[in-house]
Design a protein around this motif. Structure first.
Motif, PDB file in Angstrom:
ATOM      1  N   GLY A  75      39.356  42.757  27.955  1.00 58.49           N
ATOM      2  CA  GLY A  75      38.890  41.881  29.208  1.00 58.49           C
ATOM      3  C   GLY A  75      37.376  41.623  28.793  1.00 58.49           C
ATOM      4  O   GLY A  75      36.707  41.061  29.735  1.00 58.49           O
ATOM      5  N   VAL A  76      37.015  42.068  27.721  1.00 61.39           N
ATOM      6  CA  VAL A  76      35.419  41.752  27.369  1.00 61.39           C
ATOM      7  C   VAL A  76      35.049  40.426  26.859  1.00 61.39           C
ATOM      8  O   VAL A  76      35.035  40.278  25.569  1.00 61.39           O
ATOM      9  CB  VAL A  76      35.092  42.885  26.214  1.00 61.39           C
ATOM     10  CG1 VAL A  76      33.610  42.892  26.055  1.00 61.39           C
ATOM     11  CG2 VAL A  76      35.507  44.333  26.742  1.00 61.39           C
ATOM     12  N   VAL A  96      36.327  48.304  31.994  1.00 61.68           N
ATOM     13  CA  VAL A  96      36.066  46.761  32.497  1.00 61.68           C
ATOM     14  C   VAL A  96      35.999  46.647  34.020  1.00 61.68           C
ATOM     15  O   VAL A  96      37.380  47.146  34.423  1.00 61.68           O
ATOM     16  CB  VAL A  96      37.197  46.044  31.822  1.00 61.68           C
ATOM     17  CG1 VAL A  96      36.674  44.429  32.363  1.00 61.68           C
ATOM     18  CG2 VAL A  96      36.940  45.932  30.322  1.00 61.68           C
ATOM     19  N   TYR A  97      34.960  46.411  34.658  1.00 62.06           N
ATOM     20  CA  TYR A  97      35.156  46.538  36.148  1.00 62.06           C
ATOM     21  C   TYR A  97      35.734  45.412  36.815  1.00 62.06           C
ATOM     22  O   TYR A  97      36.721  45.319  37.288  1.00 62.06           O
ATOM     23  CB  TYR A  97      33.637  46.316  36.791  1.00 62.06           C
ATOM     24  CG  TYR A  97      32.975  47.768  36.857  1.00 62.06           C
ATOM     25  CD1 TYR A  97      33.377  48.653  37.416  1.00 62.06           C
ATOM     26  CD2 TYR A  97      31.669  47.649  36.086  1.00 62.06           C
ATOM     27  CE1 TYR A  97      32.650  49.845  37.465  1.00 62.06           C
ATOM     28  CE2 TYR A  97      30.817  48.727  36.284  1.00 62.06           C
ATOM     29  CZ  TYR A  97      31.360  50.067  37.094  1.00 62.06           C
ATOM     30  OH  TYR A  97      30.637  51.148  37.246  1.00 62.06           O
ATOM     31  N   GLY A  98      35.605  44.131  35.985  1.00 57.62           N
ATOM     32  CA  GLY A  98      35.892  42.890  36.378  1.00 57.62           C
ATOM     33  C   GLY A  98      36.072  41.756  35.410  1.00 57.62           C
ATOM     34  O   GLY A  98      35.262  41.643  34.598  1.00 57.62           O
ATOM     35  N   THR A  99      37.222  41.415  34.994  1.00 53.20           N
ATOM     36  CA  THR A  99      37.248  40.255  34.030  1.00 53.20           C
ATOM     37  C   THR A  99      36.693  38.905  34.495  1.00 53.20           C
ATOM     38  O   THR A  99      36.430  38.722  35.750  1.00 53.20           O
ATOM     39  CB  THR A  99      38.759  40.225  33.476  1.00 53.20           C
ATOM     40  OG1 THR A  99      39.458  39.739  34.631  1.00 53.20           O
ATOM     41  CG2 THR A  99      39.114  41.540  32.829  1.00 53.20           C
ATOM     42  N   ALA A 100      36.518  37.808  33.507  1.00 53.04           N
ATOM     43  CA  ALA A 100      35.918  36.633  33.926  1.00 53.04           C
ATOM     44  C   ALA A 100      36.900  35.681  32.914  1.00 53.04           C
ATOM     45  O   ALA A 100      36.452  35.604  31.688  1.00 53.04           O
ATOM     46  CB  ALA A 100      34.679  36.544  33.775  1.00 53.04           C
ATOM     47  N   ASP A 101      37.956  35.118  33.432  1.00 49.31           N
ATOM     48  CA  ASP A 101      38.928  34.233  32.544  1.00 49.31           C
ATOM     49  C   ASP A 101      37.913  33.183  31.767  1.00 49.31           C
ATOM     50  O   ASP A 101      37.256  32.298  32.577  1.00 49.31           O
ATOM     51  CB  ASP A 101      39.762  33.685  33.590  1.00 49.31           C
ATOM     52  CG  ASP A 101      40.689  32.822  32.907  1.00 49.31           C
ATOM     53  OD1 ASP A 101      40.524  32.578  31.694  1.00 49.31           O
ATOM     54  OD2 ASP A 101      41.733  32.344  33.538  1.00 49.31           O
ATOM     55  N   PRO A 102      37.975  33.204  30.418  1.00 51.48           N
ATOM     56  CA  PRO A 102      37.050  32.335  29.835  1.00 51.48           C
ATOM     57  C   PRO A 102      37.485  30.991  30.104  1.00 51.48           C
ATOM     58  O   PRO A 102      36.587  29.992  29.922  1.00 51.48           O
ATOM     59  CB  PRO A 102      37.524  32.569  28.236  1.00 51.48           C
ATOM     60  CG  PRO A 102      38.049  33.875  28.249  1.00 51.48           C
ATOM     61  CD  PRO A 102      38.500  34.168  29.622  1.00 51.48           C
ATOM     62  N   ALA A 118      32.312  38.964  32.089  1.00 49.81           N
ATOM     63  CA  ALA A 118      32.863  40.142  32.479  1.00 49.81           C
ATOM     64  C   ALA A 118      31.963  41.318  32.855  1.00 49.81           C
ATOM     65  O   ALA A 118      30.944  41.393  32.361  1.00 49.81           O
ATOM     66  CB  ALA A 118      34.068  40.739  31.555  1.00 49.81           C
ATOM     67  N   SER A 119      32.300  42.208  33.722  1.00 47.44           N
ATOM     68  CA  SER A 119      31.519  43.420  34.129  1.00 47.44           C
ATOM     69  C   SER A 119      31.898  44.760  33.358  1.00 47.44           C
ATOM     70  O   SER A 119      33.163  44.934  33.544  1.00 47.44           O
ATOM     71  CB  SER A 119      31.148  43.552  35.504  1.00 47.44           C
ATOM     72  OG  SER A 119      32.520  43.560  35.954  1.00 47.44           O
ATOM     73  N   LEU A 120      31.075  45.427  32.748  1.00 49.80           N
ATOM     74  CA  LEU A 120      31.311  46.465  32.067  1.00 49.80           C
ATOM     75  C   LEU A 120      30.774  47.872  32.576  1.00 49.80           C
ATOM     76  O   LEU A 120      29.491  47.689  32.868  1.00 49.80           O
ATOM     77  CB  LEU A 120      31.168  46.365  30.761  1.00 49.80           C
ATOM     78  CG  LEU A 120      31.492  45.209  29.901  1.00 49.80           C
ATOM     79  CD1 LEU A 120      31.011  45.253  28.361  1.00 49.80           C
ATOM     80  CD2 LEU A 120      33.018  45.022  29.932  1.00 49.80           C
ATOM     81  N   HIS A 121      31.323  49.014  32.383  1.00 46.56           N
ATOM     82  CA  HIS A 121      30.645  50.307  32.440  1.00 46.56           C
ATOM     83  C   HIS A 121      30.747  50.821  31.031  1.00 46.56           C
ATOM     84  O   HIS A 121      31.942  51.062  30.365  1.00 46.56           O
ATOM     85  CB  HIS A 121      31.440  50.989  33.454  1.00 46.56           C
ATOM     86  CG  HIS A 121      31.009  52.570  33.619  1.00 46.56           C
ATOM     87  ND1 HIS A 121      31.348  53.371  34.546  1.00 46.56           N
ATOM     88  CD2 HIS A 121      29.722  52.968  33.166  1.00 46.56           C
ATOM     89  CE1 HIS A 121      30.787  54.478  34.625  1.00 46.56           C
ATOM     90  NE2 HIS A 121      29.679  54.309  33.724  1.00 46.56           N
TER      91      HIS A 121
END
Ligand code: 4AD
Ligand code: MG
Length: 462
Positions: free
Chosen positions: A64-65, A96-102, A69-72
């Motif tokens: 998901g990176v 991965v907190y939240g993905t962001a569909d490319p 995307a938001s990461l910890h």
């Protein structure tokens, strides 16, 4: 482990320690042995490089990176071997907190135009450019309070809903709860405002000045700092329908004291931003306006030119330049005229004073010549007017005569006139358009790009 902000890590570089960082992916690159992620958490323009040793992570863990995307991430902070950064994090764990569909996330790696970003204003704070602008905006707001508080001015909260029209321009947004489809009417057919929420016509304020004068003639020196609203249909690069204004108002100040304060104030704000937002300013300079820092320094270190409107018009009439709007004594100066004086003629900020009374508001102090008032506008390169102000008419009879001349309804103004009936004092003030100053310090050219959520005619998203 406690979360660290990237701004702090970059500033302190605690090499060798374990860190916990959280943010959004700007870019990802690498190969099957090592992956590099540029992480940004908004605390600074700098990204933090996160290094994933692929002997320790699976492709699945990094799936998901992608950009957005938001990461910890936790890991060890080390000196970076690579170019472009001095520190990086050798990752130990990732979530991965939240993905962001490319396929769908609109902010991909390539730069986007400011026009495009205006269409996705809800996401543009995630870009380097708008991150920088928002941080500068916040710092500048703090500088405003710091300047006035350190001078002993009091922050006065003036109302946003009002029943008076300060500038008398009639460009107000009405506030009503009357049903628009079935407005109650009086016997003579007029709108029956007695049935409205406040029992009379009300609107969003165009300026806090009149109430500011009530404060200044009681506690001496005040300033306001809040949103103001103008329903003027001007679709320009310098007008907003909702903008923020700073309005100091001071008892016992004449127009010269007023000009001195205005000049000191804007210089302080510029100096503050140069000192505290240097990385963001340098970023904006590099990407949008190479001469930015030089221009800011120039304003900081030079006196503003002061001259009267009459002298200014004479220069414009005699300069030989062909203006789109012809200029002669009595006309309201257009921004092309203001910019000519500032950019071509003087090459310095200009304070223009003593304008014809017909083009200025009713409250300005009348000069003995009977034709002009003690107004002062501060004109800046690139922008034109950043400040409008004046000494106020403190004489009850003269003020009353002007109010009658202009046909301003007295029943709305009795409270204002009381400042002149009881213990009237000479006093002055001005209004600085916060976004106009931001245009100047960021080097942006469109005012829609220095406020998070711009409101302009036919545009009120979010
Ligand atoms: O010159 P203005 O209309 O003056 C006043 O409102 C006075 N009551 C101020 C005072 O003496 N206390 O507005 C002041 C400043 C302008 O110089 C400009 O910088 C900014 O407010 N301004 C706007 N900024 C963005 N969009 C608009 N539509 C603006 N109208 C004015
Ligand atoms: Mg003005």
């Amino acid at each position: 482990m406690k979360r660290s902000k990237i701004a702090t890590l970059v500033a302190t570089a605690p090499v060798g320690t374990e860190v916990d960082v959280r943010g959004w992916v700007r870019t990802r690159r690498g190969n099957k042995y090592v992956q590099f992620v540029a992480l940004n958490d908004g605390s600074t323009i700098d990204n933090l490089q996160i290094v994933f040793d692929m002997a320790r992570f699976t492709d699945e863990q990094l799936r998901g990176v992608t950009t957005g995307a938001s990461l910890h991430v936790t890991g060890r902070l080390v000196e970076s071997q690579g170019k472009g950064q001095t520190i990086e994090v050798q990752a130990d764990t990732i979530k991965v907190y939240g993905t962001a569909d490319p396929e769908k996330y609109p902010l991909q790696k390539k730069g986007h135009s400011l026009e495009f970003l205006r269409e996705i204003a809800h996401l543009r704070p995630r870009t380097n450019t708008f991150g920088a602008i928002l941080r500068v905006r916040s710092a500048l707001a703090f500088a405003v309070h710091k300047f006035f508080q350190e001078k002993g001015f009091f922050y006065l909260h003036t109302p946003l809903i009002t029943s008076s029209d300060c500038e008398g321009a009639g460009a107000m947004f009405q506030v009503t709860t009357l049903p628009l489809g079935d407005v109650p009417r009086t016997d003579d057919g007029a709108v029956d405002y007695s049935r409205d929420f406040f029992g009379k016509p009300t609107a969003l304020t165009v300026s806090g000045q009149l109430e500011g004068e009530l404060g200044a003639t009681a506690i001496g020196e005040i300033y306001t700092f809040g949103p103001t609203f103008r329903a003027e249909n001007s679709n320009t690069q310098r007008h907003l329908s909702e903008f923020w204004m700073i309005e100091p108002e001071m008892a016992f100040y004449d127009i010269t004291d007023n000009m001195d304060l205005a000049e000191e104030f804007v210089k302080y704000c510029i100096g503050y931003v140069l000192e505290h937002c240097r990385k963001d300013i340098d970023f904006l300079a590099e990407h949008f306006d190479k001469g930015l820092v030089e221009r800011l320094e120039f304003v900081l270190h030079n006196d503003f030119v002061r001259l009267t409107y009459t002298e200014g018009v004479k220069i414009l009439e005699e300069c030989g330049h062909k203006f789109e709007f012809p200029v002669s004594w009595g006309v309201d100066l257009q921004s092309e005229h203001e910019r000519y004086l500032v950019e071509q003629h003087f090459r310095k900020p200009v304070i223009l004073t003593d304008y014809p009374k017909e083009i200025k508001a009713f409250y300005m102090k009348q000069n003995p010549d009977g034709r002009t008032v003690r107004a002062m506008d501060v004109l800046f390169p690139q922008i034109g007017e950043v400040i409008g102000g004046s000494e106020r008419e403190a004489d009850y009879d003269k003020l009353m005569a002007r109010i009658e001349e202009l046909g301003i309804p007295m029943k709305d103004m009795w409270w204002y006139l009381d400042t002149r009936r009881f213990g009237s004092v000479p006093h002055s003030g001005f209004g600085l358009g916060f976004e106009r100053l931001l245009l100047f310090v960021t080097g942006m050219t469109n005012i829609r790009d220095v406020i998070p959520f711009p409101r302009t005619p036919k545009n009120c998203e979010f």
